[in-house]
Design an enzyme around this catalytic site. Structure first.
Site, PDB file in Angstrom:
ATOM      1  N   ARG A 107     -14.510  38.217 -20.632  1.00  0.00           N
ATOM      2  CA  ARG A 107     -15.106  38.936 -21.768  1.00  0.00           C
ATOM      3  C   ARG A 107     -16.021  38.080 -22.613  1.00  0.00           C
ATOM      4  NH1 ARG A 107     -11.791  43.864 -23.834  1.00  0.00           N
ATOM      5  NH2 ARG A 107     -10.394  43.955 -22.090  1.00  0.00           N
ATOM      6  N   ARG A 137     -13.601  46.760 -31.535  1.00  0.00           N
ATOM      7  CA  ARG A 137     -13.702  46.369 -30.123  1.00  0.00           C
ATOM      8  C   ARG A 137     -15.143  46.498 -29.628  1.00  0.00           C
ATOM      9  NH1 ARG A 137      -9.568  50.578 -28.732  1.00  0.00           N
ATOM     10  NH2 ARG A 137      -9.984  50.340 -26.513  1.00  0.00           N
ATOM     11  N   ARG A 158      -8.365  59.694 -25.064  1.00  0.00           N
ATOM     12  CA  ARG A 158      -7.640  59.049 -23.958  1.00  0.00           C
ATOM     13  C   ARG A 158      -6.133  59.244 -24.089  1.00  0.00           C
ATOM     14  NH1 ARG A 158      -8.843  52.981 -22.498  1.00  0.00           N
ATOM     15  NH2 ARG A 158      -8.502  52.631 -24.716  1.00  0.00           N
ATOM     16  N   ARG A 170      -3.003  55.177 -27.058  1.00  0.00           N
ATOM     17  CA  ARG A 170      -2.818  53.737 -27.258  1.00  0.00           C
ATOM     18  C   ARG A 170      -2.930  53.369 -28.733  1.00  0.00           C
ATOM     19  NH1 ARG A 170      -6.405  50.630 -22.817  1.00  0.00           N
ATOM     20  NH2 ARG A 170      -7.048  49.506 -24.672  1.00  0.00           N
TER      21      ARG A 170
HETATM   22  P1  AP5 Z   1     -10.910  53.965 -19.629  1.00  0.00           P
HETATM   23  O1  AP5 Z   1     -11.127  53.884 -18.147  1.00  0.00           O
HETATM   24  O2  AP5 Z   1      -9.512  53.915 -20.146  1.00  0.00           O
HETATM   25  O3  AP5 Z   1     -11.832  52.901 -20.398  1.00  0.00           O
HETATM   26  P2  AP5 Z   1     -11.976  51.331 -20.242  1.00  0.00           P
HETATM   27  O4  AP5 Z   1     -13.418  51.039 -19.920  1.00  0.00           O
HETATM   28  O5  AP5 Z   1     -10.956  50.775 -19.299  1.00  0.00           O
HETATM   29  O6  AP5 Z   1     -11.772  50.871 -21.731  1.00  0.00           O
HETATM   30  P3  AP5 Z   1     -10.523  50.197 -22.485  1.00  0.00           P
HETATM   31  O7  AP5 Z   1     -10.477  50.810 -23.862  1.00  0.00           O
HETATM   32  O8  AP5 Z   1      -9.277  50.246 -21.704  1.00  0.00           O
HETATM   33  O9  AP5 Z   1     -11.038  48.770 -22.597  1.00  0.00           O
HETATM   34  P4  AP5 Z   1     -10.508  47.757 -23.641  1.00  0.00           P
HETATM   35  O10 AP5 Z   1     -11.371  46.587 -23.340  1.00  0.00           O
HETATM   36  O11 AP5 Z   1     -10.541  48.218 -25.043  1.00  0.00           O
HETATM   37  O12 AP5 Z   1      -8.980  47.632 -23.337  1.00  0.00           O
HETATM   38  P5  AP5 Z   1      -8.181  46.675 -22.391  1.00  0.00           P
HETATM   39  O13 AP5 Z   1      -7.019  47.425 -21.946  1.00  0.00           O
HETATM   40  O14 AP5 Z   1      -9.067  46.042 -21.375  1.00  0.00           O
HETATM   41  O15 AP5 Z   1     -11.630  55.312 -20.119  1.00  0.00           O
HETATM   42  C1  AP5 Z   1     -11.551  55.735 -21.486  1.00  0.00           C
HETATM   43  C2  AP5 Z   1     -11.401  57.262 -21.575  1.00  0.00           C
HETATM   44  O16 AP5 Z   1     -12.591  57.886 -21.104  1.00  0.00           O
HETATM   45  C3  AP5 Z   1     -10.269  57.818 -20.701  1.00  0.00           C
HETATM   46  O17 AP5 Z   1      -9.630  58.833 -21.405  1.00  0.00           O
HETATM   47  C4  AP5 Z   1     -10.981  58.367 -19.449  1.00  0.00           C
HETATM   48  O18 AP5 Z   1     -10.287  59.474 -18.883  1.00  0.00           O
HETATM   49  C5  AP5 Z   1     -12.329  58.782 -20.020  1.00  0.00           C
HETATM   50  N1  AP5 Z   1     -13.425  58.616 -19.067  1.00  0.00           N
HETATM   51  C6  AP5 Z   1     -13.645  57.531 -18.261  1.00  0.00           C
HETATM   52  N2  AP5 Z   1     -14.778  57.710 -17.546  1.00  0.00           N
HETATM   53  C7  AP5 Z   1     -15.298  58.912 -17.939  1.00  0.00           C
HETATM   54  C8  AP5 Z   1     -16.467  59.650 -17.559  1.00  0.00           C
HETATM   55  N3  AP5 Z   1     -17.336  59.180 -16.650  1.00  0.00           N
HETATM   56  N4  AP5 Z   1     -16.685  60.846 -18.163  1.00  0.00           N
HETATM   57  C9  AP5 Z   1     -15.801  61.344 -19.091  1.00  0.00           C
HETATM   58  N5  AP5 Z   1     -14.672  60.693 -19.477  1.00  0.00           N
HETATM   59  C10 AP5 Z   1     -14.425  59.482 -18.904  1.00  0.00           C
HETATM   60  O19 AP5 Z   1      -7.755  45.517 -23.424  1.00  0.00           O
HETATM   61  C11 AP5 Z   1      -6.864  45.773 -24.505  1.00  0.00           C
HETATM   62  C12 AP5 Z   1      -6.707  44.518 -25.356  1.00  0.00           C
HETATM   63  O20 AP5 Z   1      -6.138  43.439 -24.564  1.00  0.00           O
HETATM   64  C13 AP5 Z   1      -8.004  43.901 -25.929  1.00  0.00           C
HETATM   65  O21 AP5 Z   1      -8.431  44.553 -27.103  1.00  0.00           O
HETATM   66  C14 AP5 Z   1      -7.531  42.454 -26.177  1.00  0.00           C
HETATM   67  O22 AP5 Z   1      -6.742  42.340 -27.325  1.00  0.00           O
HETATM   68  C15 AP5 Z   1      -6.668  42.168 -24.952  1.00  0.00           C
HETATM   69  N6  AP5 Z   1      -7.456  41.622 -23.829  1.00  0.00           N
HETATM   70  C16 AP5 Z   1      -7.607  42.187 -22.585  1.00  0.00           C
HETATM   71  N7  AP5 Z   1      -8.406  41.427 -21.815  1.00  0.00           N
HETATM   72  C17 AP5 Z   1      -8.768  40.360 -22.586  1.00  0.00           C
HETATM   73  C18 AP5 Z   1      -9.610  39.221 -22.363  1.00  0.00           C
HETATM   74  N8  AP5 Z   1     -10.220  39.017 -21.183  1.00  0.00           N
HETATM   75  N9  AP5 Z   1      -9.761  38.327 -23.369  1.00  0.00           N
HETATM   76  C19 AP5 Z   1      -9.126  38.490 -24.556  1.00  0.00           C
HETATM   77  N10 AP5 Z   1      -8.342  39.551 -24.838  1.00  0.00           N
HETATM   78  C20 AP5 Z   1      -8.170  40.479 -23.861  1.00  0.00           C
END
Ligand code: AP5
Length: 211
Positions: free
Chosen positions: A85, A166, A124, A155
């Site tokens: 990231r 974010r 979501r 969530r």
């Molecule tokens: P979804 O697929 O859930 O979205 P996403 O791109 O995976 O987004 P996230 O919110 O999960 O990403 P994030 O970075 O905030 O969270 P993460 O879990 O990685 O889709 C979203 C919604 O849209 C769903 O309801 C879906 O059905 C819908 N949708 C999808 N595609 C669609 C389409 N084409 N049309 C219509 N609807 C659609 O991270 C969480 C936390 O973990 C971070 O905030 C941080 O604290 C920590 N973390 C994780 N990785 C790291 C890292 N590398 N470094 C530091 N901290 C980290």
């Protein structure tokens, strides 16, 4: 196949990784899922990262790199969702992969507009039983399905304040990684404003796999 999925929160990294894993057999490695599993288990690490997660802040690089590393070996194909990231994480990943003798095939950047992302994240729903991601309108959770009985929950970091935070962090720290991978001839951009199935097909076309 070794793929990195880049893209803002809500672009569909988790949704696409889930579908691509089912279609290709690749392992889905989500650092967000790893973080949430530690929080749910109430482990020492989970307690350390909970505050960052709930605020929508990034967990410190050294902690996330150590959490991600063990998942990179042991599978022929994987999809990396949510990591790296920022540039420091991308460099740490390159170093770890060189040590393991692994090469990345492509970095797929999912692109979508902020207003649409806020709408998606507020709708979501995630299954507590399977971890599968749904959307209240676009991809509704199943009813009376024994394979995924739910419950389907919102969530903690999908509040408006945490979503805005974010997205700001994404534009500042993660978006520049598109240049990082473009310079290495690994970047493919995909329009993530399209329907979910169309986005999946575009990714499969980009990596040369048939659906
Ligand atoms: P979804 O697929 O859930 O979205 P996403 O791109 O995976 O987004 P996230 O919110 O999960 O990403 P994030 O970075 O905030 O969270 P993460 O879990 O990685 O889709 C979203 C919604 O849209 C769903 O309801 C879906 O059905 C819908 N949708 C999808 N595609 C669609 C389409 N084409 N049309 C219509 N609807 C659609 O991270 C969480 C936390 O973990 C971070 O905030 C941080 O604290 C920590 N973390 C994780 N990785 C790291 C890292 N590398 N470094 C530091 N901290 C980290």
């Amino acid at each position: 196949m070794k793929l990195i999925l880049l893209g803002p929160q809500g672009a569909g990294k988790g949704t696409q990784a889930q579908r691509l894993a089912e279609k290709t057999g690749a392992k889905h490695i989500s650092t967000g899922d790893i973080v949430r599993a530690e929080i749910k288990a109430d482990s020492e690490l989970g307690r350390k990262v909970q505050e960052y997660n709930d605020r929508g802040d990034l967990v410190t690089d050294s902690v996330i790199v150590e959490m991600a590393k063990p998942h990179l070996s042991g599978a022929d194909s994987w999809l990396l969702d949510g990591f790296p990231r920022n540039e420091a994480q991308a460099e740490a990943l390159d170093e770890a992969l060189t040590e393991l003798g692994i090469e990345i095939d492509k970095a797929i950047a999912l692109e979508a507009e902020d207003d649409e992302l806020v709408h998606r994240l507020s709708g979501r729903r995630t299954s507590d039983a399977t971890g599968k991601v749904y959307h209240a309108e676009h991809d509704p959770p199943p009813e009376n399905d024994s394979d995924d009985p739910g419950p389907f929950v919102q969530r903690k970091d999908d509040t408006e304040e945490a979503i805005r935070n974010r997205l700001e962090i994404y534009h500042e720290q993660t978006e520049p990684l598109k240049d990082y991978y473009d310079e290495r001839n690994l970047l493919v951009t995909v329009d993530a404003m399209q329907e979910i199935d169309t986005v999946t097909q575009d990714i499969l076309d980009a990596v040369g796999e048939s659906a």
